[in-house]
Every structure is written in C-alpha cells, then in structure tokens.
Design a protein around this motif. Structure first.
Motif, PDB file in Angstrom:
ATOM      1  N   ILE A 166       0.866  -1.313   0.077  1.00  0.00           N
ATOM      2  CA  ILE A 166       0.015   0.196   0.027  1.00  0.00           C
ATOM      3  C   ILE A 166       0.887   1.334  -0.037  1.00  0.00           C
ATOM      4  O   ILE A 166       0.678   2.266  -0.657  1.00  0.00           O
ATOM      5  N   GLN A 167       1.730   1.110   0.828  1.00  0.00           N
ATOM      6  CA  GLN A 167       2.914   2.380   0.907  1.00  0.00           C
ATOM      7  C   GLN A 167       3.416   2.737  -0.615  1.00  0.00           C
ATOM      8  O   GLN A 167       3.587   3.781  -0.785  1.00  0.00           O
ATOM      9  N   ALA A 168       3.709   1.631  -1.314  1.00  0.00           N
ATOM     10  CA  ALA A 168       4.335   2.063  -2.577  1.00  0.00           C
ATOM     11  C   ALA A 168       3.376   2.941  -3.339  1.00  0.00           C
ATOM     12  O   ALA A 168       3.586   3.595  -4.274  1.00  0.00           O
ATOM     13  N   GLN A 169       2.078   2.429  -3.209  1.00  0.00           N
ATOM     14  CA  GLN A 169       1.126   3.177  -4.106  1.00  0.00           C
ATOM     15  C   GLN A 169       0.845   4.561  -3.467  1.00  0.00           C
ATOM     16  O   GLN A 169       0.763   5.723  -4.183  1.00  0.00           O
ATOM     17  N   GLU A 170       0.999   4.783  -2.160  1.00  0.00           N
ATOM     18  CA  GLU A 170       0.871   5.986  -1.570  1.00  0.00           C
ATOM     19  C   GLU A 170       1.921   6.833  -1.914  1.00  0.00           C
ATOM     20  O   GLU A 170       1.765   8.082  -2.355  1.00  0.00           O
ATOM     21  N   HIS A 171       3.293   6.350  -2.049  1.00  0.00           N
ATOM     22  CA  HIS A 171       4.477   7.326  -2.577  1.00  0.00           C
ATOM     23  C   HIS A 171       4.384   7.686  -3.778  1.00  0.00           C
ATOM     24  O   HIS A 171       5.011   8.728  -4.080  1.00  0.00           O
ATOM     25  N   ALA A 172       3.554   7.105  -4.659  1.00  0.00           N
ATOM     26  CA  ALA A 172       3.202   7.487  -6.008  1.00  0.00           C
ATOM     27  C   ALA A 172       2.144   8.634  -5.875  1.00  0.00           C
ATOM     28  O   ALA A 172       2.066   9.667  -6.977  1.00  0.00           O
ATOM     29  N   LEU A 173       1.109   8.235  -5.327  1.00  0.00           N
ATOM     30  CA  LEU A 173      -0.037   9.107  -5.388  1.00  0.00           C
ATOM     31  C   LEU A 173       0.026  10.234  -4.813  1.00  0.00           C
ATOM     32  O   LEU A 173      -0.509  11.250  -5.334  1.00  0.00           O
ATOM     33  N   LEU A 174       0.506  10.404  -3.577  1.00  0.00           N
ATOM     34  CA  LEU A 174       0.688  11.669  -2.768  1.00  0.00           C
ATOM     35  C   LEU A 174       1.222  12.716  -3.597  1.00  0.00           C
ATOM     36  O   LEU A 174       0.990  13.920  -3.650  1.00  0.00           O
ATOM     37  N   PRO A 175       2.717  12.481  -4.097  1.00  0.00           N
ATOM     38  CA  PRO A 175       3.247  13.498  -4.885  1.00  0.00           C
ATOM     39  C   PRO A 175       2.471  14.041  -5.897  1.00  0.00           C
ATOM     40  O   PRO A 175       2.328  15.442  -6.156  1.00  0.00           O
ATOM     41  N   GLU A 176       1.570  13.217  -6.549  1.00  0.00           N
ATOM     42  CA  GLU A 176       0.854  13.525  -7.800  1.00  0.00           C
ATOM     43  C   GLU A 176      -0.097  14.568  -7.447  1.00  0.00           C
ATOM     44  O   GLU A 176      -0.539  15.500  -7.973  1.00  0.00           O
ATOM     45  N   VAL A 177      -0.959  14.023  -6.387  1.00  0.00           N
ATOM     46  CA  VAL A 177      -1.919  15.020  -5.849  1.00  0.00           C
ATOM     47  C   VAL A 177      -1.523  16.329  -5.354  1.00  0.00           C
ATOM     48  O   VAL A 177      -1.974  17.314  -5.634  1.00  0.00           O
ATOM     49  N   THR A 178      -0.309  16.352  -4.599  1.00  0.00           N
ATOM     50  CA  THR A 178       0.291  17.400  -4.211  1.00  0.00           C
ATOM     51  C   THR A 178       0.824  18.390  -5.219  1.00  0.00           C
ATOM     52  O   THR A 178       0.437  19.702  -5.380  1.00  0.00           O
ATOM     53  N   ARG A 179       0.994  17.864  -6.294  1.00  0.00           N
ATOM     54  CA  ARG A 179       1.465  18.730  -7.405  1.00  0.00           C
ATOM     55  C   ARG A 179       0.129  19.487  -8.177  1.00  0.00           C
ATOM     56  O   ARG A 179       0.213  20.358  -8.567  1.00  0.00           O
ATOM     57  N   THR A 180      -0.860  18.685  -8.382  1.00  0.00           N
ATOM     58  CA  THR A 180      -2.069  19.016  -8.798  1.00  0.00           C
ATOM     59  C   THR A 180      -2.633  20.216  -7.999  1.00  0.00           C
ATOM     60  O   THR A 180      -3.212  21.260  -8.255  1.00  0.00           O
TER      61      THR A 180
END
Length: 199
Positions: A166-180
């Motif tokens: 799950i953390q591997a997915q979090e580490h990809a998703l959180l920066p993407e949403v932060t950028r958006t």
C-alpha cells in the motif's frame, strides 16, 4: 509538510521535489510534533527546513495549533500536506487553509479509517484495499476523497506485507496530488472533488 514519525511519505515528496516532478509545489518546511522523529532528519538531509513543535509542551490543542499556524504563516505556507502526522487537526487550524490541507490513508476510504487500516482490511477478509488521498476535515479520515489507488490482498499477506505494498502506491499518489493541488486544479464541491477545466 506535517509529520510525526519515520517520514516515508515525506521522503517520497522530498524525492519528487529533488527530481523536479513535484513542481510547481515546493516544500518549504517539514514540521514535526515529536522531537527526534526520523522525518526531521529526512528533511534536513534534503536541504529542507525542519522544525519540531512538541504538542506536549502546550496545555491544549488550541495553543499547539496556534504555534504551528504562526510558523507556517512566517514562511508563507499556502497549503499543508500531512505525511504521517498523527494528530487530529481542529476546525480552528483548518479554516486557515480551506481545501488546502491533504492527507493520505492506507485504505480505500470510507473503509477502514483510523489506525491499523491494513490489519482491519485483513480482519474483514477483503480482496482489494489500497490508499486514499483526501482533503482533511475535523474528523478522522472523513474528508472529501481526491484520489485512490487499489492494492490486491494476497492469500499469504500479513499486515506488514500488505502495508508495504500500500505504501508503494501512497508514495506515487501523494506527490501527484500535491502537484495538482499546487496548480490550483482541484475543485471541491461538497464531498465531490474534480479537476477544474483548463482555462
């Protein structure tokens, strides 16, 4: 960035900043409520200011939050990302950043809020879980959902192995949403979050 512990989500954001994929977002401060938390060292190693404001040094939540708000205002912070921050933020704090405080949680909310979400998922026998990035409100993992990523539950999973995937997915998703979020493209209408149309 607000953190409380190891800071693995913070590290994912720091890495994204280092390779340029976090832009136009910029991490200006890593603020931690626990002295000696590894998250502070991660920020310093990346050249980001690290500040500890120990919540135990205040008689109440309002005083602690006022100290955080003062530190954020001093640095011109425009949005807040919770990266493993283990304190509930009150409406008093959140009103200073309307629809500009986000958090990640290791489940497909609204399923399994609170602590030990991977263990909760295993106990319920679900076949798919995942992670959620959401706007923060005054509840526990109850804010409007921005983005989610799914993770299959394997037959031989324990809470630790499931959480790592799950953390591997979090580490990809959180920066993407932060950028958006930094682009101003997120529009929150009630509980529905969508991207603003271009132009």
């Amino acid at each position: 960035m607000l953190a409380s512990g190891r800071g693995s989500n913070l590290q994912a954001l720091l890495d994204a900043q280092a390779d340029g994929t976090l832009a136009p977002a910029e991490i200006v401060l890593a603020l931690c409520n626990r002295p000696g938390a590894p998250a502070l060292d991660r920020a310093r190693a990346a050249g980001v200011e690290a500040l500890c404001i120990d919540h135990q040094g205040f008689p109440d939540r309002r005083g602690f939050e006022d100290a955080m708000l003062a530190a954020l205002a001093e640095r011109g912070v425009e949005a807040v990302v919770l990266a493993g921050f283990m304190r509930i933020l009150s409406g008093h704090f959140l009103q200073n950043f309307p629809a500009r405080v986000i958090n990640t949680h290791p489940s497909l909310l609204p399923a399994f809020p609170g602590l030990d979400a991977p263990a909760q998922a295993l106990a319920h026998g679900v076949k798919v879980t995942g992670c959620t990035v959401h706007f923060v409100d005054a509840g526990v993992d109850t804010g409007p959902i921005i983005a989610q990523a799914s993770v299959p539950v394997l037959d031989d999973d324990d809470a630790g192995s499931l959480h790592r995937r799950i953390q591997a997915q979090e580490h990809a998703l959180l920066p993407e949403v932060t950028r958006t979020l930094a682009t101003g493209a997120l529009l929150c209408e009630g509980r529905r979050v969508r991207r603003r149309p271009p132009g």
